[in-house]
Scaffold this active site. Structure first.
Site, PDB file in Angstrom:
ATOM      1  N   ASN A 211     -30.261 -88.162 -73.512  1.00  0.00           N
ATOM      2  CA  ASN A 211     -31.633 -87.702 -73.231  1.00  0.00           C
ATOM      3  C   ASN A 211     -31.626 -86.811 -71.987  1.00  0.00           C
ATOM      4  OD1 ASN A 211     -32.086 -89.380 -70.789  1.00  0.00           O
ATOM      5  ND2 ASN A 211     -31.810 -91.046 -72.261  1.00  0.00           N
ATOM      6  N   ALA A 275     -32.897 -96.002 -64.702  1.00  0.00           N
ATOM      7  CA  ALA A 275     -32.140 -95.305 -65.751  1.00  0.00           C
ATOM      8  C   ALA A 275     -32.993 -95.068 -66.992  1.00  0.00           C
ATOM      9  CB  ALA A 275     -30.913 -96.134 -66.131  1.00  0.00           C
ATOM     10  N   LYS A 289     -13.198 -88.054 -85.618  1.00  0.00           N
ATOM     11  CA  LYS A 289     -14.218 -86.987 -85.611  1.00  0.00           C
ATOM     12  C   LYS A 289     -14.732 -86.773 -87.034  1.00  0.00           C
ATOM     13  CE  LYS A 289     -14.953 -82.216 -84.489  1.00  0.00           C
ATOM     14  NZ  LYS A 289     -14.335 -80.931 -84.638  1.00  0.00           N
ATOM     15  N   LYS A 342     -42.085-106.679 -69.603  1.00  0.00           N
ATOM     16  CA  LYS A 342     -40.727-106.710 -69.054  1.00  0.00           C
ATOM     17  C   LYS A 342     -40.631-107.605 -67.818  1.00  0.00           C
ATOM     18  CE  LYS A 342     -39.509-102.216 -70.948  1.00  0.00           C
ATOM     19  NZ  LYS A 342     -38.297-101.426 -71.111  1.00  0.00           N
TER      20      LYS A 342
HETATM   21  N1  CTP Z   1     -34.852 -99.961 -69.762  1.00  0.00           N
HETATM   22  C1  CTP Z   1     -33.702-100.720 -69.763  1.00  0.00           C
HETATM   23  N2  CTP Z   1     -32.944-100.836 -70.890  1.00  0.00           N
HETATM   24  C2  CTP Z   1     -33.339-100.243 -72.035  1.00  0.00           C
HETATM   25  C3  CTP Z   1     -34.511 -99.463 -72.064  1.00  0.00           C
HETATM   26  C4  CTP Z   1     -35.255 -99.335 -70.898  1.00  0.00           C
HETATM   27  O1  CTP Z   1     -33.333-101.255 -68.721  1.00  0.00           O
HETATM   28  N3  CTP Z   1     -32.591-100.384 -73.104  1.00  0.00           N
HETATM   29  C5  CTP Z   1     -35.669 -99.867 -68.551  1.00  0.00           C
HETATM   30  C6  CTP Z   1     -35.707 -98.492 -67.900  1.00  0.00           C
HETATM   31  O2  CTP Z   1     -34.659 -98.351 -66.976  1.00  0.00           O
HETATM   32  C7  CTP Z   1     -37.065 -98.486 -67.254  1.00  0.00           C
HETATM   33  C8  CTP Z   1     -37.912 -99.339 -68.173  1.00  0.00           C
HETATM   34  O3  CTP Z   1     -37.002-100.138 -68.918  1.00  0.00           O
HETATM   35  O4  CTP Z   1     -37.063 -99.119 -66.006  1.00  0.00           O
HETATM   36  C9  CTP Z   1     -38.798 -98.591 -69.120  1.00  0.00           C
HETATM   37  O5  CTP Z   1     -38.069 -97.618 -69.808  1.00  0.00           O
HETATM   38  P1  CTP Z   1     -38.790 -96.595 -70.803  1.00  0.00           P
HETATM   39  O6  CTP Z   1     -37.745 -95.732 -71.410  1.00  0.00           O
HETATM   40  O7  CTP Z   1     -39.956 -95.945 -70.104  1.00  0.00           O
HETATM   41  O8  CTP Z   1     -39.428 -97.556 -71.858  1.00  0.00           O
HETATM   42  P2  CTP Z   1     -38.863 -98.301 -73.081  1.00  0.00           P
HETATM   43  O9  CTP Z   1     -38.822 -99.757 -72.796  1.00  0.00           O
HETATM   44  O10 CTP Z   1     -37.578 -97.676 -73.521  1.00  0.00           O
HETATM   45  O11 CTP Z   1     -40.017 -98.087 -74.144  1.00  0.00           O
HETATM   46  P3  CTP Z   1     -40.468 -96.755 -74.895  1.00  0.00           P
HETATM   47  O12 CTP Z   1     -39.265 -95.843 -74.971  1.00  0.00           O
HETATM   48  O13 CTP Z   1     -40.895 -97.285 -76.210  1.00  0.00           O
HETATM   49  O14 CTP Z   1     -41.595 -96.186 -74.078  1.00  0.00           O
END
Ligand code: CTP
Length: 401
Positions: A211, A275, A289, A342
């Protein structure tokens, strides 16, 4: 000011009428048992004499870069390494301008440039010079480099005018330096863990899903924590960013590796999950591959939510857990639901659909949502990510104290 005891302070005095106050500053540092070495710029010598400074500091005064005697005794690199902190008092508008351009034309600027220590600038100048756009711009550059600015204050000036630009009083300067050492001594025992950057989820040995996260905000938070003396570990996905040796940097690629590294580095007192962890991984990664002989269907399965796992874990949970929420819509609703779902203490939310903030930008605008505060939020308006992180860490320090 007991935290100054046995600390090594390199005081750089520049040429301004407030230079006389630096003598009082040396006296205060000495009274509190700090060791002082001083650099006098050429123009500073018109305001204070090396003799008065040596007498007060009971130590050598360094005057110019190319003095053979000085270089043999202690070169400019050794001098910058010797110091625990560097204090530039007074800092003139000219010095601010030179430092913002990275010039190293005399001993003072060379030592500052070569330093890996905290640098405190104590500006003092005429009110118009202080308010001049160029001074403001140059200071912003220096703040962004991580220099700390003390003052100036408002008052009557030596030039007869009134306004902001007056050098802070020696007692206030000594207080700030004492507080800095207090943080360093106290926070050393406190462990902070930060996750940052994107993760790569491999499809085959050469292709992956990732990403747009640059990791900048997470790195800045780790830097701010480390500067405040916290024992800081940064677990980072792939980025081009650098941190200094004081931060324990652990580089990973996949979400699974980030999860493992996070567990291995707990317990911690503070955890900031900045992250952009990939929510999905490839179900069956190919060991070879893939060839383009046919259409490709990739089945994705959910990655573990690292933040959620740790913050809901009885024994592993740090005392303060801070999550991020990167949103393109319904910022408030999503932030509050992430705060609750969370089990975070705080959620820092930002709108990544805005062009001038968020992913890859040097700027950010965030809202902090606090647990049990009934949706109360705090806005940190658009500014450099380095400044946002300083403000977040200010709140962390206040919270844990
Ligand atoms: N996070 C994490 N592990 C994951 C996904 C997210 O630790 N597998 C943590 C990120 O580091 C951040 C928080 O959760 O602190 C929210 O991440 P975000 O990407 O905004 O949300 P998601 O939980 O992934 O939900 P969505 O993508 O559906 O908005």
């Amino acid at each position: 000011m007991k935290n100054l005891s046995n600390k090594k302070i390199l005081l750089i005095i520049c040429g301004g009428i407030s230079a006389y106050k630096s003598l009082e500053l040396i006296r205060l540092f000495k009274k509190n048992e700090a060791e002082i070495k001083t650099i006098l710029t050429e123009s500073a010598k018109k305001f204070v004499t090396p003799l008065s400074i040596t007498s007060l500091s009971q130590n050598k005064v360094y005057e110019d870069l190319f003095s053979l005697e000085n270089e043999l005794e202690m070169d400019h690199i050794a001098l910058s390494r010797w110091a625990d902190v560097i204090v530039v008092a007074p800092t003139t508008a000219n010095t601010i301008s030179k430092l913002s351009k990275g010039s190293s034309e005399d001993l003072a600027s060379t030592v500052i440039h070569a330093s890996n220590k905290e640098i405190f600038l104590v500006p003092a100048m005429n009110v118009r010079m202080w308010e001049h756009q160029s001074t403001k711009e140059n200071l912003k550059v220096l703040e962004n480099y991580g220099y700390k600015i003390i003052g100036p204050v408002r008052g009557d000036m030596a030039c007869g005018e009134y306004g902001e630009g007056k050098m802070s009083e020696p007692s206030e300067i000594a207080d700030e330096i004492n507080n800095y050492f207090f943080d360093q001594i106290n926070n050393k025992k406190i462990k902070a863990l930060v996750t940052a950057g994107p993760t790569n989820e491999y499809i085959d040995p050469v292709r992956f899903i990732t990403n747009k996260s640059s990791g900048k905000q997470g790195y800045e938070i780790a830097k701010s924590l480390s500067k405040r003396g916290f024992d800081t570990t940064l677990i980072s996905g792939p980025t081009n960013l650098k941190v200094d040796h004081k931060i324990n940097l652990i580089k990973i690629e996949t979400a699974e590796e980030m999860f493992k590294a996070t567990q291995e580095n707990l317990p911690a007192d503070i955890a900031v999950f900045a992250a952009a962890v990939s929510d999905f991984k490839i179900d069956k990664k190919s060991n070879q591959k893939l060839k383009k002989t046919q259409n490709l269907n990739i089945y994705l399965k959910k990655n573990i939510d690292i933040l959620s796992y740790i913050s809901n874990h009885n024994s592993m949970r740090p005392k303060l857990v801070i999550g991020f929420a990167a949103e393109t819509e319904d910022l408030e609703k999503n932030a509050i639901s992430k705060l609750e779902n969370k089990n975070c203490d705080w959620i820092i939310a930002n709108d990544i659909s805005k062009n001038n903030s968020g992913f890859n930008s040097d700027y950010n605008e965030v809202f902090i949502y606090y647990k049990n505060s009934k949706g109360k939020k705090e806005k940190l308006s658009l500014k450099r990510k380095s400044e946002i992180s300083e403000e977040i860490v200010d709140r962390i320090v206040t919270h844990i104290n």
